[in-house]
Design an enzyme around this catalytic site. Structure first.
Site, PDB file in Angstrom:
ATOM      1  CB  ALA A 115      -0.934  -0.016   1.203  1.00  0.00           C
ATOM      2  CG  LEU A 117       1.573   2.977   4.368  1.00  0.00           C
ATOM      3  CD1 LEU A 117       0.627   2.782   5.558  1.00  0.00           C
ATOM      4  CD2 LEU A 117       1.918   4.464   4.225  1.00  0.00           C
ATOM      5  CB  SER A 120       8.487  -5.189   1.033  1.00  0.00           C
ATOM      6  OG  SER A 120       8.854  -3.927   0.494  1.00  0.00           O
ATOM      7  CB  ALA A 121      11.495  -1.549   3.522  1.00  0.00           C
ATOM      8  CB  ALA A 122       8.685  -2.560   7.951  1.00  0.00           C
ATOM      9  CG  ASP A 164      10.739   1.918   0.318  1.00  0.00           C
ATOM     10  OD1 ASP A 164      10.953   3.064  -0.112  1.00  0.00           O
ATOM     11  OD2 ASP A 164       9.715   1.266   0.029  1.00  0.00           O
TER      12      ASP A 164
HETATM   13  N1  LIG Z   1       3.031  -8.899   7.460  1.00  0.00           N
HETATM   14  C1  LIG Z   1       3.704  -9.480   6.465  1.00  0.00           C
HETATM   15  N2  LIG Z   1       3.969 -10.804   6.507  1.00  0.00           N
HETATM   16  C2  LIG Z   1       4.657 -11.386   5.506  1.00  0.00           C
HETATM   17  N3  LIG Z   1       5.109 -10.755   4.413  1.00  0.00           N
HETATM   18  C3  LIG Z   1       4.889  -9.449   4.321  1.00  0.00           C
HETATM   19  C4  LIG Z   1       4.173  -8.732   5.341  1.00  0.00           C
HETATM   20  N4  LIG Z   1       4.096  -7.440   4.974  1.00  0.00           N
HETATM   21  C5  LIG Z   1       4.716  -7.356   3.764  1.00  0.00           C
HETATM   22  N5  LIG Z   1       5.192  -8.536   3.375  1.00  0.00           N
HETATM   23  C6  LIG Z   1       5.858  -8.825   2.095  1.00  0.00           C
HETATM   24  O1  LIG Z   1       5.978  -7.603   1.367  1.00  0.00           O
HETATM   25  C7  LIG Z   1       5.187  -7.659   0.142  1.00  0.00           C
HETATM   26  C8  LIG Z   1       4.632  -6.275  -0.181  1.00  0.00           C
HETATM   27  O2  LIG Z   1       5.711  -5.472  -0.634  1.00  0.00           O
HETATM   28  P1  LIG Z   1       5.562  -4.290  -1.696  1.00  0.00           P
HETATM   29  O3  LIG Z   1       6.916  -3.704  -1.878  1.00  0.00           O
HETATM   30  O4  LIG Z   1       4.818  -4.760  -2.891  1.00  0.00           O
HETATM   31  O5  LIG Z   1       4.617  -3.259  -0.935  1.00  0.00           O
HETATM   32  P2  LIG Z   1       4.946  -2.251   0.243  1.00  0.00           P
HETATM   33  O6  LIG Z   1       6.362  -2.433   0.679  1.00  0.00           O
HETATM   34  O7  LIG Z   1       3.901  -2.408   1.284  1.00  0.00           O
HETATM   35  O8  LIG Z   1       4.733  -0.841  -0.475  1.00  0.00           O
HETATM   36  P3  LIG Z   1       5.847   0.158  -1.124  1.00  0.00           P
HETATM   37  O9  LIG Z   1       7.033  -0.657  -1.535  1.00  0.00           O
HETATM   38  O10 LIG Z   1       5.140   0.797  -2.274  1.00  0.00           O
HETATM   39  O11 LIG Z   1       6.127   1.122  -0.029  1.00  0.00           O
HETATM   40  C9  LIG Z   1       4.128  -8.703   0.440  1.00  0.00           C
HETATM   41  O12 LIG Z   1       3.634  -9.274  -0.767  1.00  0.00           O
HETATM   42  C10 LIG Z   1       4.941  -9.714   1.264  1.00  0.00           C
HETATM   43  O13 LIG Z   1       5.761 -10.505   0.448  1.00  0.00           O
HETATM   44  C1  LIG Z   2       8.637   3.196  -6.154  1.00  0.00           C
HETATM   45  C2  LIG Z   2       9.812   3.208  -5.147  1.00  0.00           C
HETATM   46  O1  LIG Z   2      10.574   4.396  -5.398  1.00  0.00           O
HETATM   47  C3  LIG Z   2       9.317   3.306  -3.724  1.00  0.00           C
HETATM   48  C4  LIG Z   2       8.435   2.185  -3.225  1.00  0.00           C
HETATM   49  O2  LIG Z   2       8.091   2.420  -1.873  1.00  0.00           O
HETATM   50  C5  LIG Z   2      10.651   1.994  -5.402  1.00  0.00           C
HETATM   51  C6  LIG Z   2      12.009   2.070  -4.684  1.00  0.00           C
HETATM   52  O3  LIG Z   2      12.499   3.146  -4.377  1.00  0.00           O
HETATM   53  O4  LIG Z   2      12.594   0.986  -4.464  1.00  0.00           O
HETATM   54 MG   LIG Z   3       7.973  -2.300  -0.720  1.00  0.00          MG
END
Ligand SMILES: Nc1ncnc2c1ncn2[C@@H]1O[C@H](COP(=O)(O)OP(=O)(O)OP(=O)(O)O)[C@@H](O)[C@H]1O
Ligand SMILES: C[C@@](O)(CCO)CC(=O)[O-]
Ligand SMILES: [Mg+2]
Length: 329
Positions: A115, A117, A120-122, A164
């Site tokens: 979403a 936030l 994935s990085a956290a 991130d």
């Molecule tokens: N609570 C969780 N448990 C297990 N895996 C998770 C969890 N939260 C995130 N992940 C992993 O991170 C993926 C989402 O990462 P993605 O980079 O697509 O979105 P994001 O990090 O939330 O958003 P963005 O990168 O745009 O900030 C999930 O599909 C999963 O693989």
């Molecule tokens: C879209 C992007 O810039 C941020 C995703 O949270 C990708 C990245 O920096 O890795």
């Molecule tokens: Mg991510």
């Protein structure tokens, strides 16, 4: 058994352009992923994640040469869902030179997935820290940030910046430009409201889409350069504590992200609802496609978002000055 937590983030400015070497300024927020790791007597990896949209489930990898999950779900789905955790453990095995180390990994997160936030990085930063500490090694957050970047880079097929993962490891507001990553110490306490449409975007696919357009169109390359200019103006506004100027830069940044094609009807609707509610500025955050917007404002902005049909959930948040933390050992 060791538990570590790491924060999610919002982008004040600069997502997407940061992938091509422009600066970006993400800020850690007070929503965290918590990962508990227990070393096993064998070399298997067992992951349990009950916040996944795939429904909570446990995956066990046998640790053998094939390292295949033993649950009955399509392999591609599991690999996509579990890729970050598997790669995090691979990084710890490499860092500590313990290729045979096995772990039970349990994940709980307050950060919605996909979403914008930084879930994935956290998860990645917390998993690497918890596994390393469980093995008796207290890693420096800068090392964790670097290893976590390697994870995102590999899971997202080479489409990741350091932003991130550095932000989640270090906390606070950070500035990332290529390999140059640092904390910004003079940023005032800012009140943010996050609006969430209940949906998600696929970071890797969205970044690949922007890259394809950038390869083809001068106008997209220039849009990316202009985002870099907005980030530089935004940094000056942040350091001067000038909220109107910060908000203006957020608004301009949102327009430029729309021009890159990564906004969505729901994100635009939430951005306008926040502005109508008195936000000084509002923009999508993260990869886009669906998910979250961030607005500079407080109660009235949150209420305006709650009245917007595009918004499933709105919450106030603040900069979290702490990055990764060991919660329990
Ligand atoms: N609570 C969780 N448990 C297990 N895996 C998770 C969890 N939260 C995130 N992940 C992993 O991170 C993926 C989402 O990462 P993605 O980079 O697509 O979105 P994001 O990090 O939330 O958003 P963005 O990168 O745009 O900030 C999930 O599909 C999963 O693989
Ligand atoms: C879209 C992007 O810039 C941020 C995703 O949270 C990708 C990245 O920096 O890795
Ligand atoms: Mg991510």
């Amino acid at each position: 058994m060791v538990t570590a937590s790491a924060p999610g983030k919002v982008y004040c400015f600069g997502e997407h352009a940061v992938v091509y070497g422009e600066p970006a300024i993400p800020c850690a927020i007070d929503r965290r992923a918590r990962v508990t790791v227990t070393e096993r007597a064998d070399s298997a990896l067992r992951i349990s994640a009950d916040d996944l949209s795939l429904e909570g489930f446990t995956v066990a990898y046998d640790g053998g040469p094939e390292d295949r999950p033993n649950v009955d779900a399509p392999e591609s789905l599991l690999d996509a869902a579990m890729g970050y955790v598997r790669e995090s453990i691979a990084q710890v095995r490499d860092l500590l030179d313990r290729p045979e180390a096995g772990f039970d990994v349990e994940i709980h997160s307050e950060i919605p997935l996909g979403a914008g936030l930084g879930s994935s990085a956290a998860v990645t930063v917390a998993a690497i820290t918890a596994a390393a500490v469980e093995c008796g090694h207290d890693p420096d957050p800068a090392i964790v940030a670097d290893r976590a970047f390697q994870v995102e880079h590999s899971v997202q097929d080479g489409e990741a910046s350091r932003a991130d993962t550095f932000c989640s490891a270090m906390g606070g507001a950070v500035r990332v430009e290529g390999e140059d990553c640092r904390r910004l110490e003079d940023v005032p306490t800012l009140e943010f409201v996050v609006g969430y449409d209940g949906g998600a975007g696929d970071t890797g696919a969205l970044v690949r889409g922007v890259r394809a357009d950038r390869d083809r169109y001068d106008s997209i390359r220039e849009t990316i350069d202009t985002i870099g200019a907005v980030v530089r103006e935004g940094q000056a506004a942040l350091e001067a504590g000038d909220r109107d100027a910060i908000g203006r830069c957020m608004d301009v940044n949102h327009g430029l992200l729309s021009a890159l094609g990564v906004s969505a009807r729901s994100l635009d609707a939430m951005v306008w609802a926040a502005r109508d509610g008195g936000a000084r500025g509002a923009k999508l955050t993260g990869a886009g496609g669906g998910g979250c917007i961030v607005a500079l404002g407080d109660g009235p902005v949150r209420r305006a978002l709650e009245f917007s049909t595009a918004c499933e959930q709105a919450f106030a948040t603040a900069i979290d000055r702490d990055g990764v933390r060991v919660e329990q050992r």
